[in-house]
Design a protein around this motif. Structure first.
Motif, mmCIF file in Angstrom:
data_model
loop_
_atom_site.group_PDB
_atom_site.id
_atom_site.type_symbol
_atom_site.label_atom_id
_atom_site.label_comp_id
_atom_site.label_asym_id
_atom_site.label_seq_id
_atom_site.Cartn_x
_atom_site.Cartn_y
_atom_site.Cartn_z
ATOM 1 N N ALA A 176 0.871 -1.209 0.033
ATOM 2 C CA ALA A 176 0.021 -0.155 -0.026
ATOM 3 C C ALA A 176 0.885 1.261 -0.076
ATOM 4 O O ALA A 176 0.159 2.380 0.110
ATOM 5 N N LYS A 177 2.102 1.070 -0.165
ATOM 6 C CA LYS A 177 3.299 2.073 -0.041
ATOM 7 C C LYS A 177 3.008 3.094 1.428
ATOM 8 O O LYS A 177 3.137 4.305 1.118
ATOM 9 N N ARG A 178 2.741 2.436 2.372
ATOM 10 C CA ARG A 178 2.622 3.140 3.501
ATOM 11 C C ARG A 178 3.949 3.360 4.418
ATOM 12 O O ARG A 178 4.071 4.105 5.081
ATOM 13 N N VAL A 179 4.894 2.228 3.966
ATOM 14 C CA VAL A 179 6.153 2.310 4.799
ATOM 15 C C VAL A 179 7.153 1.651 3.699
ATOM 16 O O VAL A 179 6.667 0.489 2.952
ATOM 17 N N PRO A 180 8.562 2.193 3.462
ATOM 18 C CA PRO A 180 9.281 1.398 2.588
ATOM 19 C C PRO A 180 9.538 -0.143 2.895
ATOM 20 O O PRO A 180 9.697 -0.694 2.166
ATOM 21 N N GLY A 181 9.885 -0.140 4.303
ATOM 22 C CA GLY A 181 10.535 -1.482 4.777
ATOM 23 C C GLY A 181 10.540 -1.599 6.155
ATOM 24 O O GLY A 181 10.093 -0.676 6.890
ATOM 25 N N ALA A 182 10.997 -2.824 6.595
ATOM 26 C CA ALA A 182 10.956 -2.936 8.079
ATOM 27 C C ALA A 182 12.013 -3.943 8.342
ATOM 28 O O ALA A 182 12.135 -4.827 7.453
ATOM 29 N N VAL A 183 12.499 -4.135 9.752
ATOM 30 C CA VAL A 183 13.332 -5.162 10.251
ATOM 31 C C VAL A 183 12.644 -5.361 11.417
ATOM 32 O O VAL A 183 12.497 -4.320 12.189
ATOM 33 N N VAL A 184 12.251 -6.608 11.849
ATOM 34 C CA VAL A 184 11.844 -7.115 12.949
ATOM 35 C C VAL A 184 12.501 -8.111 13.741
ATOM 36 O O VAL A 184 12.766 -9.203 12.944
ATOM 37 N N ALA A 185 12.580 -8.078 14.956
ATOM 38 C CA ALA A 185 13.292 -9.159 15.777
ATOM 39 C C ALA A 185 12.579 -9.342 17.073
ATOM 40 O O ALA A 185 12.251 -8.417 17.765
ATOM 41 N N VAL A 186 12.217 -10.581 17.393
ATOM 42 C CA VAL A 186 11.431 -11.127 18.344
ATOM 43 C C VAL A 186 12.169 -12.054 19.155
ATOM 44 O O VAL A 186 12.765 -13.270 18.589
ATOM 45 N N ALA A 187 12.621 -12.015 20.433
ATOM 46 C CA ALA A 187 13.286 -13.005 21.037
ATOM 47 C C ALA A 187 12.665 -13.342 22.535
ATOM 48 O O ALA A 187 12.112 -12.563 23.074
ATOM 49 N N ARG A 188 12.476 -14.672 22.579
ATOM 50 C CA ARG A 188 12.006 -14.989 24.208
ATOM 51 C C ARG A 188 12.839 -16.057 24.716
ATOM 52 O O ARG A 188 13.431 -16.980 23.958
ATOM 53 N N ASP A 189 12.996 -16.151 26.015
ATOM 54 C CA ASP A 189 14.005 -16.851 26.793
ATOM 55 C C ASP A 189 15.471 -16.743 26.251
ATOM 56 O O ASP A 189 16.453 -17.512 25.909
ATOM 57 N N GLY A 190 15.808 -15.541 25.615
ATOM 58 C CA GLY A 190 17.005 -15.321 24.950
ATOM 59 C C GLY A 190 17.202 -15.868 23.702
ATOM 60 O O GLY A 190 18.451 -15.956 22.850
ATOM 61 N N LYS A 191 16.265 -16.473 23.117
ATOM 62 C CA LYS A 191 16.422 -17.165 21.693
ATOM 63 C C LYS A 191 15.434 -16.242 20.686
ATOM 64 O O LYS A 191 14.308 -16.030 20.916
ATOM 65 N N LEU A 192 16.235 -16.341 19.501
ATOM 66 C CA LEU A 192 15.547 -15.347 18.569
ATOM 67 C C LEU A 192 14.431 -16.338 17.742
ATOM 68 O O LEU A 192 14.933 -17.213 17.406
ATOM 69 N N VAL A 193 13.388 -15.970 17.715
ATOM 70 C CA VAL A 193 12.188 -16.840 17.099
ATOM 71 C C VAL A 193 11.708 -16.096 15.994
ATOM 72 O O VAL A 193 11.145 -16.725 14.910
ATOM 73 N N HIS A 194 12.134 -14.838 15.711
ATOM 74 C CA HIS A 194 11.629 -14.067 14.305
ATOM 75 C C HIS A 194 12.749 -13.014 14.182
ATOM 76 O O HIS A 194 13.042 -12.100 14.988
ATOM 77 N N TYR A 195 13.375 -12.999 13.033
ATOM 78 C CA TYR A 195 14.386 -12.085 12.472
ATOM 79 C C TYR A 195 14.416 -11.803 11.020
ATOM 80 O O TYR A 195 14.801 -12.535 10.243
ATOM 81 N N LYS A 196 13.641 -10.722 10.648
ATOM 82 C CA LYS A 196 13.270 -10.717 9.250
ATOM 83 C C LYS A 196 13.292 -9.184 8.832
ATOM 84 O O LYS A 196 13.111 -8.484 9.589
ATOM 85 N N ALA A 197 13.681 -9.131 7.278
ATOM 86 C CA ALA A 197 13.592 -7.725 6.820
ATOM 87 C C ALA A 197 12.547 -8.032 5.621
ATOM 88 O O ALA A 197 12.382 -8.762 5.110
ATOM 89 N N TYR A 198 11.903 -6.564 5.559
ATOM 90 C CA TYR A 198 10.734 -6.582 4.704
ATOM 91 C C TYR A 198 11.139 -5.299 3.854
ATOM 92 O O TYR A 198 11.449 -4.300 4.238
ATOM 93 N N GLY A 199 10.750 -5.343 2.361
ATOM 94 C CA GLY A 199 10.614 -4.151 1.603
ATOM 95 C C GLY A 199 11.822 -3.740 1.387
ATOM 96 O O GLY A 199 12.873 -4.457 1.219
ATOM 97 N N MET A 200 11.912 -2.324 1.234
ATOM 98 C CA MET A 200 13.079 -1.426 0.735
ATOM 99 C C MET A 200 13.675 -0.700 1.670
ATOM 100 O O MET A 200 13.202 -0.262 2.562
#
Length: 422
Positions: free
Chosen positions: A53-77
């Motif tokens: 929808a061209k509302r944001v160019p891109g993003a990077v998101v990191a989620v960790a629980r118990d010191g472990k990374l469960v989500h680490y992704k880059a999106y868009g531009m």
């Protein structure tokens, strides 16, 4: 045939790129730490919709629980003008997410017996003793009154110094018109020039009476420089960034780092007005502790995990656990007016600790979480929150300097908590 080769080459590039960047924390399958993989996939769907929808160019998101990374992704531009894809090691202008790092620098000095909370600010920079408090009269004029009590170092950490920011939409004070915006002093002059400029202005409130978001942590950074006899960035590098392996954290991106800076759309997608992140192309003349640093999402999740661990990560102790507990506890007593929810619309039910907002009650906030959660964000579109009860740390990077950034903060927190299965 050429097309196939191109596709294979592109796939190979992704694979080598993936191996070139080590994950910032050990990785785990979502199900092993109480997350649903399908639930976390909603982050992918959400950002796919927003980017399309061209509302944001891109993003990077990191989620960790118990010191472990469960989500680490880059999106868009990374750069919407050039169409560069977003890498996971994109470097973001952190704006106010600089503040918790500057506060940790101050707290390391507190632990050394060199910067107590009850020290007077004027012991380090005498000009603050003479600042007057601006009181708005019925006719709109400003009456200047002396300080009833001095500004303490404690007031800097919790934004009760009476210092404020200019150009903030949530402040109607006539005092605000005299204040510069958050990064102007760092672009225009050195630390001493900033202190000279700010001490000539009126305070918005009597010290220790009201939470007023503003230049307090920039001043704290200047105090750290005075006590440590180092630039803030040099002190942070030696005492926080290097020990934690925060490789890209800096106040001054190098020529090698510049191609990885995340850039916003030229126009705010909500208003159509021009927007920019000035610090991407304008060097600063001092290391402003309130707004001027840069880092990757991977760097910052290591910083957040260190705090969640009580001041230690991978054998490197930055602060003692009792100091971190003190930092992440509410410091706005009943005698102090709590305006935290005025700065961030989903911060109802939050107080403020030493440079982080702290959730004090169940409910009230528009986002799920637990009392004890601590968090702060940056005006250019970054956010982090830690929930000690859930042993959770989340960091998001976007280059979205308009009001839309607040929408992303809320949505990401909703999706992350919605993805938890226990």
């Amino acid at each position: 045939m050429n097309k196939t080769i191109a596709v294979i080459a592109a796939a190979a590039a992704v694979i080598t790129f993936g191996t070139a960047i080590a994950a910032p924390l050990p990785e785990a399958k979502p199900d092993d730490v109480g997350f649903s993989s399908q639930g976390l996939a909603r982050l992918d769907n959400f950002f796919a919709r927003e980017i399309a929808a061209k509302r944001v160019p891109g993003a990077v998101v990191a989620v960790a629980r118990d010191g472990k990374l469960v989500h680490y992704k880059a999106y868009g531009m990374l750069d919407p003008d050039k169409g560069t894809p977003m890498p996971v090691d994109a470097i973001f202008a952190l704006a106010s997410m600089t503040k918790p790092m500057a506060a940790v620098a101050g707290l390391t000095l507190m632990e050394q017996g060199r910067l107590p909370l009850q020290a007077k600010l004027s012991d380090y920079y005498p000009g603050f003793a003479d600042m007057k408090v601006g009181v708005t009269e019925a006719n709109g004029s400003l009456k200047l009154e002396p300080q009833a009590t001095p500004i303490f170092i404690h007031d800097l950490y919790r934004h009760t110094s009476g210092l404020m920011y200019g150009g903030r939409p949530d402040s109607s004070s006539p005092v605000a018109r005299q204040y510069p915006d958050g990064t102007a002093p760092a672009i225009e002059g050195d630390t001493q020039a900033f202190i000279d400029r700010i001490t000539k202005l009126p305070l918005a409130h009597q010290p220790s009476t009201e939470f007023e978001y503003g230049f307090s942590i920039d001043v704290l950074g200047a105090v750290v420089e005075k006590v440590s006899e180092q630039k803030l960035g040099d002190y942070l590098a030696a005492n926080v960034w290097q020990p934690l392996g925060m490789r890209d954290a800096t106040f001054h991106p190098t020529d090698a780092q510049r191609p990885r800076l995340a850039r916003p759309f030229a126009k705010d997608p909500l208003t159509g007005k021009p927007q920019a992140i000035k610090l991407l192309d304008t060097p600063t003349k001092f290391d402003c502790g309130g707004a001027c640093s840069f880092a990757t999402v991977g760097d910052y999740i290591r910083f957040g995990q260190m705090l969640l661990n009580g001041g230690e990560l991978d054998g490197q102790r930055i602060l003692g656990p009792k100091t971190v507990h003190h930092m992440t506890t509410n410091h706005l007593g009943p005698e102090i007016k709590n305006n935290v929810a005025n700065v961030e619309p989903h911060r109802a039910g939050f107080g403020f600790g030493l440079s982080v907002a702290v959730r004090t009650s169940e409910g009230l906030s528009s986002v799920p979480g637990n009392p004890g959660e601590f968090t702060w964000n940056g005006a250019y579109g970054t956010q982090f929150f830690c929930d000690p009860k859930e042993r959770l740390v989340v960091v998001v990077g976007t280059a979205a300097p308009g009001e839309l950034r607040k929408y992303y903060r809320e949505q990401v927190q909703d999706i992350v908590y919605g993805a938890m299965t226990k």
